[in-house]
Design an enzyme around this catalytic site. Structure first.
Site, PDB file in Angstrom:
ATOM      1  N   LYS A  18       0.827  -1.217   0.000  1.00  0.00           N
ATOM      2  CA  LYS A  18       0.000   0.000   0.000  1.00  0.00           C
ATOM      3  C   LYS A  18       0.862   1.268   0.000  1.00  0.00           C
ATOM      4  CE  LYS A  18      -2.389  -1.070   3.748  1.00  0.00           C
ATOM      5  NZ  LYS A  18      -1.955  -2.436   4.053  1.00  0.00           N
ATOM      6  N   ARG A  93      -9.771   1.753   9.369  1.00  0.00           N
ATOM      7  CA  ARG A  93      -9.425   0.343   9.552  1.00  0.00           C
ATOM      8  C   ARG A  93     -10.566  -0.407  10.211  1.00  0.00           C
ATOM      9  NH1 ARG A  93      -3.563   0.572   9.567  1.00  0.00           N
ATOM     10  NH2 ARG A  93      -2.552  -1.409   9.887  1.00  0.00           N
ATOM     11  N   ARG A 129      10.874  -7.450   5.440  1.00  0.00           N
ATOM     12  CA  ARG A 129      10.820  -6.001   5.216  1.00  0.00           C
ATOM     13  C   ARG A 129      11.804  -5.278   6.139  1.00  0.00           C
ATOM     14  NH1 ARG A 129       5.151  -2.772   5.474  1.00  0.00           N
ATOM     15  NH2 ARG A 129       5.188  -3.168   7.715  1.00  0.00           N
ATOM     16  N   ARG A 161      10.766  -3.147  11.586  1.00  0.00           N
ATOM     17  CA  ARG A 161       9.748  -2.507  12.414  1.00  0.00           C
ATOM     18  C   ARG A 161       9.442  -3.388  13.617  1.00  0.00           C
ATOM     19  NH1 ARG A 161       4.709  -0.282   8.898  1.00  0.00           N
ATOM     20  NH2 ARG A 161       3.591  -1.284  10.604  1.00  0.00           N
ATOM     21  N   ARG A 172      -1.613  -9.113  13.488  1.00  0.00           N
ATOM     22  CA  ARG A 172      -2.108  -7.991  12.675  1.00  0.00           C
ATOM     23  C   ARG A 172      -2.937  -8.498  11.499  1.00  0.00           C
ATOM     24  NH1 ARG A 172       3.276  -5.716  11.129  1.00  0.00           N
ATOM     25  NH2 ARG A 172       2.204  -4.088   9.975  1.00  0.00           N
TER      26      ARG A 172
HETATM   27  P1  AMP Z   1       0.495   0.298   9.636  1.00  0.00           P
HETATM   28  O1  AMP Z   1       1.775   1.045   9.472  1.00  0.00           O
HETATM   29  O2  AMP Z   1      -0.629   0.839   8.779  1.00  0.00           O
HETATM   30  O3  AMP Z   1       0.655  -1.198   9.515  1.00  0.00           O
HETATM   31  O4  AMP Z   1       0.005   0.586  11.138  1.00  0.00           O
HETATM   32  C1  AMP Z   1       0.789   0.197  12.241  1.00  0.00           C
HETATM   33  C2  AMP Z   1      -0.062   0.064  13.500  1.00  0.00           C
HETATM   34  O5  AMP Z   1      -0.656   1.321  13.829  1.00  0.00           O
HETATM   35  C3  AMP Z   1      -1.234  -0.895  13.413  1.00  0.00           C
HETATM   36  O6  AMP Z   1      -0.861  -2.234  13.625  1.00  0.00           O
HETATM   37  C4  AMP Z   1      -2.123  -0.358  14.553  1.00  0.00           C
HETATM   38  O7  AMP Z   1      -1.579  -0.702  15.813  1.00  0.00           O
HETATM   39  C5  AMP Z   1      -1.963   1.129  14.399  1.00  0.00           C
HETATM   40  N1  AMP Z   1      -2.958   1.707  13.468  1.00  0.00           N
HETATM   41  C6  AMP Z   1      -2.685   2.270  12.242  1.00  0.00           C
HETATM   42  N2  AMP Z   1      -3.812   2.716  11.679  1.00  0.00           N
HETATM   43  C7  AMP Z   1      -4.819   2.434  12.545  1.00  0.00           C
HETATM   44  C8  AMP Z   1      -6.244   2.643  12.510  1.00  0.00           C
HETATM   45  N3  AMP Z   1      -6.851   3.225  11.460  1.00  0.00           N
HETATM   46  N4  AMP Z   1      -6.974   2.224  13.575  1.00  0.00           N
HETATM   47  C9  AMP Z   1      -6.385   1.644  14.631  1.00  0.00           C
HETATM   48  N5  AMP Z   1      -5.059   1.404  14.729  1.00  0.00           N
HETATM   49  C10 AMP Z   1      -4.276   1.797  13.689  1.00  0.00           C
END
Ligand code: AMP
Length: 218
Positions: A18, A93, A129, A161, A172
């Site tokens: 993404k 989300r 990654r 990460r 996740r």
């Molecule tokens: P990402 O980089 O998009 O994978 O986001 C990393 C982490 O941030 C996720 O695993 C959640 O813990 C938190 N997070 C990101 N976006 C959201 C969202 N829209 N709602 C809730 N938690 C989020």
């Protein structure tokens, strides 16, 4: 050439590409990305009060409570830099977050792009990654940096990460399949959903997306 599609949400399992595709769309449409995880990681890094509250949840792969996330993202989306359009990566989300955008704000969504890959592929991509502190993404097999362990752009050290460990990745993904995937129905019913096959190469997926966008000009 003016595009009809200027407010885009990206959906897809972790590792679907993404953020990489968001950067291609950003260049093509000249609109800005709002990366939910990036905003959260910045808060954690700066050790703000909010950052300290969310660090544990983010690092262990849970979801931030809807209302916290909504407040943070709506505040960001109302900034001048997103007035002409945006690519939302990582938000909404949950259906609650999506409904809030639709029902309680004037923020209109034009299209939702779902980049789909299998869980096996997601685990493989995320465990390989590596990211730099500024968010540039590499893959130990498919997108190697020129110098081992160093970002091509920033020359900073690449890291894994905190939430890309196998156990957290599985958690996740489970949340994605149970919770976030409900958004696919939600946006399908609104006739906004477009599905792309994310298991192709980065180049092919971005060709597919950009061709779709090229076909939607005023
Ligand atoms: P990402 O980089 O998009 O994978 O986001 C990393 C982490 O941030 C996720 O695993 C959640 O813990 C938190 N997070 C990101 N976006 C959201 C969202 N829209 N709602 C809730 N938690 C989020």
């Amino acid at each position: 050439m003016e595009h009809k599609i200027k407010r885009i949400i990206l959906l897809g399992p972790q590792g679907a590409g993404k953020t990489t595709q968001a950067e291609r769309i950003e260049q093509f449409l000249d609109i800005n990305i709002l990366l939910a995880g990036g905003v959260l990681r910045q808060e954690i890094k700066s050790k703000s009060e909010f950052g300290l509250k969310i660090a544990e949840i983010v690092n262990t792969g849970g979801l931030i409570p809807d209302q916290w996330m909504i407040d943070l993202m709506v505040q960001n989306l109302n900034k001048e830099e997103y007035k002409n359009g945006f690519i939302l990566d990582g938000f909404p989300r949950s259906v609650t977050q999506a409904k809030y955008l639709d029902e309680k704000t004037k923020i209109k969504i034009d299209k939702v792009f779902n980049i789909e890959i299998s869980d096996e592929e997601a685990v493989d991509r995320l465990s390989n990654r590596r990211v730099c502190p500024n968010g540039h993404i590499f893959h130990l097999l498919y997108k190697l940096p020129k110098t081992e362990g160093i970002c091509d752009t920033c020359q900073l050290k690449l890291e894994q990460r905190a939430d890309d460990t196998p156990e957290t990745v599985l958690k996740r993904l489970k949340i994605y399949r149970n919770e976030t995937s409900k958004l696919l129905d939600y946006y399908h019913q609104q006739k906004k959903l477009v599905v792309f096959n994310g298991s192709e190469s980065i180049e092919l997926v971005s060709d597919d997306i950009l061709n779709y966008l090229k076909a939607h000009v005023r």
